[in-house]
Design a protein around this motif. Structure first.
Motif, short mmCIF file in Angstrom:
data_model
loop_
_atom_site.label_atom_id
_atom_site.label_comp_id
_atom_site.label_asym_id
_atom_site.label_seq_id
_atom_site.Cartn_x
_atom_site.Cartn_y
_atom_site.Cartn_z
N GLU A 328 -13.60 -17.30 6.70
CA GLU A 328 -13.57 -15.92 6.26
C GLU A 328 -12.77 -15.04 7.23
O GLU A 328 -12.02 -14.14 6.81
CB GLU A 328 -14.99 -15.39 6.13
CG GLU A 328 -15.78 -16.04 4.99
CD GLU A 328 -17.19 -15.50 4.91
OE1 GLU A 328 -17.56 -14.67 5.78
OE2 GLU A 328 -17.93 -15.90 3.98
N ALA A 331 -9.11 -15.72 6.58
CA ALA A 331 -8.65 -15.05 5.36
C ALA A 331 -8.48 -13.54 5.59
O ALA A 331 -7.51 -12.93 5.12
CB ALA A 331 -9.63 -15.32 4.22
N PHE A 332 -9.41 -12.95 6.31
CA PHE A 332 -9.31 -11.52 6.60
C PHE A 332 -8.11 -11.23 7.49
O PHE A 332 -7.39 -10.23 7.30
CB PHE A 332 -10.60 -11.04 7.27
CG PHE A 332 -10.58 -9.60 7.65
CD1 PHE A 332 -10.73 -8.61 6.69
CD2 PHE A 332 -10.39 -9.21 8.98
CE1 PHE A 332 -10.71 -7.27 7.04
CE2 PHE A 332 -10.37 -7.88 9.33
CZ PHE A 332 -10.53 -6.90 8.37
N GLU A 334 -5.33 -13.03 7.74
CA GLU A 334 -4.10 -13.19 6.96
C GLU A 334 -3.88 -12.00 6.02
O GLU A 334 -2.75 -11.56 5.81
CB GLU A 334 -4.17 -14.50 6.17
CG GLU A 334 -4.09 -15.75 7.05
CD GLU A 334 -4.22 -17.01 6.24
OE1 GLU A 334 -4.65 -16.91 5.07
OE2 GLU A 334 -3.94 -18.10 6.78
N LYS A 335 -4.96 -11.48 5.43
CA LYS A 335 -4.84 -10.31 4.57
C LYS A 335 -4.39 -9.09 5.39
O LYS A 335 -3.52 -8.30 4.94
CB LYS A 335 -6.20 -10.01 3.92
CG LYS A 335 -6.19 -8.80 2.98
CD LYS A 335 -5.35 -9.08 1.75
CE LYS A 335 -5.55 -8.00 0.69
NZ LYS A 335 -5.28 -6.65 1.15
N THR A 336 -4.94 -8.94 6.59
CA THR A 336 -4.53 -7.84 7.46
C THR A 336 -3.05 -7.98 7.85
O THR A 336 -2.30 -6.99 7.89
CB THR A 336 -5.41 -7.81 8.71
OG1 THR A 336 -6.78 -7.69 8.32
CG2 THR A 336 -5.04 -6.65 9.62
N SER A 338 -0.71 -9.50 6.11
CA SER A 338 0.12 -9.18 4.95
C SER A 338 0.21 -7.67 4.71
O SER A 338 1.30 -7.13 4.45
CB SER A 338 -0.43 -9.88 3.70
OG SER A 338 0.31 -9.54 2.56
N ASP A 339 -0.93 -6.97 4.84
CA ASP A 339 -0.92 -5.51 4.64
C ASP A 339 -0.11 -4.80 5.72
O ASP A 339 0.59 -3.80 5.46
CB ASP A 339 -2.36 -4.98 4.62
CG ASP A 339 -3.15 -5.49 3.43
OD1 ASP A 339 -2.51 -5.96 2.46
OD2 ASP A 339 -4.40 -5.45 3.48
N LYS A 342 3.59 -5.00 4.99
CA LYS A 342 4.00 -4.05 3.93
C LYS A 342 4.06 -2.63 4.48
O LYS A 342 4.97 -1.86 4.13
CB LYS A 342 3.02 -4.13 2.76
CG LYS A 342 3.08 -5.46 2.01
CD LYS A 342 2.08 -5.48 0.87
CE LYS A 342 2.13 -6.81 0.12
NZ LYS A 342 1.15 -6.85 -1.00
#
Length: 366
Positions: A328, A331-332, A334-336, A338-339, A342
């Motif tokens: 978890e 995943a968090f 990697e999401k951070t 990616s954001d 951007k």
């Protein structure tokens, strides 16, 4: 008055109906009875044999003197683990883990033999023989069962036998011999019967002219019987009956056949060393104390094994939850990451934030 009495009767009737309804509802909510355990190899009780008592003389008179064989341990895995497999996955609760460890633990199997060994020592002591001693140690130091986390070395063995202080290792910590020191000699408390039946015939060339025959023929028959037994008071009893029958062809022999018999009855009592029940029953008391020690050691072996399997089980739960938390977190991160990329592209964040988020992902992956 009649109306008031009728109202009272109606109230009592309604109260009785309500009480009955509540009682029926409470009975209906009782849990179902526990299922009766099936007679499986895991639940079937093993026969308990007391080797401290001899076999009865009836119906076999020589039964106490025949060898008693102990069944070999079952080294095969129990079938409990097959019942816990569903769709290729093992559903294991803490109680199931403890049950599997107790059923497949070789250290507990060895400790169970120590109880029988202690019983035989009691039987030897009751016969007046020296005891051999029994191992009363507990096997410790098996990897994986410590309270310090995965891979710690603490606790009792969960499935194997190690060369620990109570295992099958040699020396004074293995199957030990008795070191009781010096003391008065104890005569066998069991009766000892001995007998000799012997026939001898000899042909010897005569070495003297006075024998009267060139070849001396001599026949000798021997029949001796003896009984001996000691008692805990320091008394020893012995009875002997000796018989000899002898014939010869020498003509100058006064008696042929010659029959000689002797009978001896002897009772001896120790007055100083070896007197009384305390000195002669010392091995019996020591053997019984060793039996109690073996029983306590067996319980301690089970307690320590259960303690370690619980530690291993919670270590497994910790490892499972730790992997889930790490996934978890990854995943968090990697999401951070990616954001952040951007937001850097649109100019809302500095480019250094991308490096920071990327280092976080790399740290979790490591």
């Amino acid at each position: 008055m009649p109306f008031a009495r009728l109202a009272l009767n109606i109230r009592l009737t309604i109260a009785s109906l309500l009480f009955g309804a509540l009682a029926v509802a409470s009975w209906a909510q009782e849990p179902p009875a526990a299922p009766v355990p099936q007679n499986t190899p895991e639940t079937r009780q093993l026969p308990v044999l007391n080797y401290s008592k001899p076999v009865s003389h009836f119906p076999n008179p020589i039964g106490p003197y025949r060898a008693r064989h102990l069944a070999e341990p079952n080294l095969a895995n129990t079938a409990r683990i097959d019942s816990l497999m569903h769709d290729g996955k093992l559903y294991l609760s803490l109680n199931d883990a403890v049950a599997l460890a107790l059923e497949n633990n070789l250290d507990i199997a060895i400790a169970r033999f120590n109880l029988n060994i202690a019983d035989t020592d009691v039987l030897r002591a009751k016969a007046g023989a020296n005891i051999l001693g029994v191992n009363a140690g507990v096997v410790l130091n098996t990897p994986g069962g410590g309270v310090g986390g995965i891979g710690a070395n603490s606790g009792a063995s969960t499935g194997g036998t190690s060369l620990g202080a109570g295992g099958v290792g040699g020396g004074t910590n293995g199957l030990v011999s008795s070191t009781l020191g010096q003391g008065p000699l104890i005569t066998s408390f069991d009766p000892i019967l001995t007998g000799i039946l012997q026939m001898d015939r000899s042909h010897t060339l005569s070495s003297s002219a006075f024998n009267g025959v060139p070849i001396i023929n001599q026949n000798t028959g021997t029949g001796n019987f003896a009984y001996q037994q000691g008692f805990a008071s320091g008394t020893n009893l012995s009875v002997g009956f000796n018989n000899t029958h002898q014939t010869t062809n020498i003509p100058f022999t006064t008696f042929s056949p010659l029959v000689s018999s002797s009978f001896q009855f002897r009772v001896t009592q120790h007055l100083l060393q070896g007197f009384g029940f305390a000195a002669n029953n010392r091995f019996i008391r020591i053997a019984k104390n060793n039996r109690e020690l073996s029983d306590v050691a067996f319980r301690l072996q089970i307690i320590d094994s259960v303690d370690q399997i619980e530690n291993i089980y919670w270590d497994l739960v910790f490892a499972y939850e730790n992997v889930r938390v790490q996934n978890e977190s990854l995943a968090f991160a990697e999401k951070t990451f990616s954001d952040t990329k951007k937001q850097v592209e649109i100019g809302s964040l500095a480019p250094i934030e991308v490096v920071r988020a990327q280092s976080t992902v790399a740290l979790i992956n490591s």
